[in-house]
Scaffold this motif. Sequence first.
Motif, PDB file in Angstrom:
ATOM      1  N   LYS A 172      42.589 -58.321  10.003  1.00 16.77           N
ATOM      2  CA  LYS A 172      41.898 -57.159  10.548  1.00 16.77           C
ATOM      3  C   LYS A 172      41.440 -56.356   9.336  1.00 16.77           C
ATOM      4  CE  LYS A 172      42.632 -53.479  13.900  1.00 16.77           C
ATOM      5  NZ  LYS A 172      43.400 -53.069  15.067  1.00 16.77           N
ATOM      6  N   SER A 219      38.871 -58.297  14.334  1.00 16.54           N
ATOM      7  CA  SER A 219      39.645 -59.199  13.484  1.00 16.54           C
ATOM      8  C   SER A 219      38.863 -60.469  13.199  1.00 16.54           C
ATOM      9  CB  SER A 219      40.962 -59.588  14.165  1.00 16.54           C
ATOM     10  OG  SER A 219      41.822 -58.498  14.260  1.00 16.54           O
ATOM     11  N   ASP A 278      38.430 -59.524  19.129  1.00 12.82           N
ATOM     12  CA  ASP A 278      38.685 -58.110  19.396  1.00 12.82           C
ATOM     13  C   ASP A 278      37.433 -57.257  19.195  1.00 12.82           C
ATOM     14  OD1 ASP A 278      39.898 -55.779  20.051  1.00 12.82           O
ATOM     15  OD2 ASP A 278      41.378 -55.795  18.429  1.00 12.82           O
TER      16      ASP A 278
HETATM   17 MG    MG Z   1      43.184 -56.467  17.542  1.00 16.32          MG
END
Ligand code: MG
Length: 439
Positions: free
Chosen positions: A109, A368, A408
């Motif tokens: 991330k 991410s 994400d």
């Molecule tokens: Mg996440």
Amino acid sequence: MEMDRMDENDWKYHEEGNKSLVVCHVQHCRVLRLLKYPAEDSENPPQEVVRLPLEFVRQLSIKIQHQRPAWRCDKVMDIYSGCALCLPNLTTPTQYQPTATPPICIEIKPKWGFLPSSKHVSRDIKTRVCRYCMHQHYKVANGKWKRRSLYCPLDLFSGNRQRMHFAIRHLIEEPQNNFKVFKGGQCIYSSKEGSEGSPDMNALLHHLRPYFLRGNNRVNGHMTAKAVLNDFIQVLVNALLSPAGGDGGPLTHRAPEGRSFCEASLFSNERVRHGSQGLPSSSVLSRILQTQMLDALDIEGLYPLYCRVEQHLQDFPKDRTRLQIDGPYDQNFLENVQKSSMEDDGSVEYAAAKVHQYRIAMTAKDCSIMAALVPSVKEEDDDEGLSSQKHLRDFRPQAFSSSVSILDLDPKPLDSIPRQLRLDQKIVACYLRTGGALP
Ligand code: MG
Ligand code: ATP
Ligand code: ZN
Ligand code: MG
């Protein structure tokens, strides 16, 4: 998936973030991403993709509860909507035979990869120290993490191999929620317990060692821990710099590095001056960075425009749809965002476009990267093996192929903007009070 035959025993706990909880199928390469909400909250606005039988969801939530990390249990899984996202499991890429050496997947991330240069920035420190590094001081001061991470996103996004290597080493040392490693779909390395101690790096190296002994010209099959770690990071850097597929511009083009050094990074200033080329424009990092930079005004410049939109919506509530405040985030939305004018003509359309751009940038600051590393098939199998997997890139010296995906990508709600302004102020104030003063 046959929704009437869903059985919780076919699914197991996989991972979770702040907003969603993910279970994976025990056989098929699928995951279900379910929403969560604060444990005491009963309202939830889900984004529906698959509808699941409520009994299945209820049984599933009971089954996985004991596997959830305690620090994540301030939120409960949504068992009322029956909605979830069904996605490919990126930690077990389908194209690999289950009998082969399991792929290693690294989730990063990366967070904000640039320093703001907006004229609206009121504090000089924001143009010298990156948001992530300042935020670390705030998180430690507030007890979220015990130790500060020395990872600096500007090093990762630099495109300079040494700086990237340095950044990843610090991600490994203090992963927090920015770094995870999966082997064969199983998480083998992460900061599991929130503020507890660092995870076991020796265990990680133990898992990684066999992958780096093969085809790597190592005499006697012996490698020091440091060599394993270095090779691992190098393969990961290669994957991150490789073209991400699609239309990303010419392969050789590199974005200039610009004013992209963070004063809080421990990577020495001296070394940075030499040999920095910037990111290849087709790489996943470059794409994420370009999207993040849609935040051109900084929250300080954006906030007044947000207020203009809010005021307008109070006066003309019906314009919410026309301005696509709650989506749909379709082609039309993206076109409007892209063709937004540069000059503020005082209109609500200008303000709304800037707000949309900011929200897209926020999504890119929070997404991410999943890099799947697969030991290359042996020389003799090459012809058949690789021709059917053209999208995998081969790094012959390290004997790995990689594929990189982004996950994400939730849209960020409009009402997160005032929160962002307050958080920005708190982080800067805290840094100037504590971090900035420290050596
Ligand atoms: Mg996440
Ligand atoms: P955040 O707190 O970062 O916003 P989130 O609540 O939005 O997280 P995700 O990051 O989408 O949730 O998912 C939580 C975790 O589940 C991820 O960090 C990743 O480890 C795992 N995960 C999510 N989607 C997938 C997928 N498609 N394949 C494999 N693992 C996944
Ligand atoms: Zn930094
Ligand atoms: Mg998220």
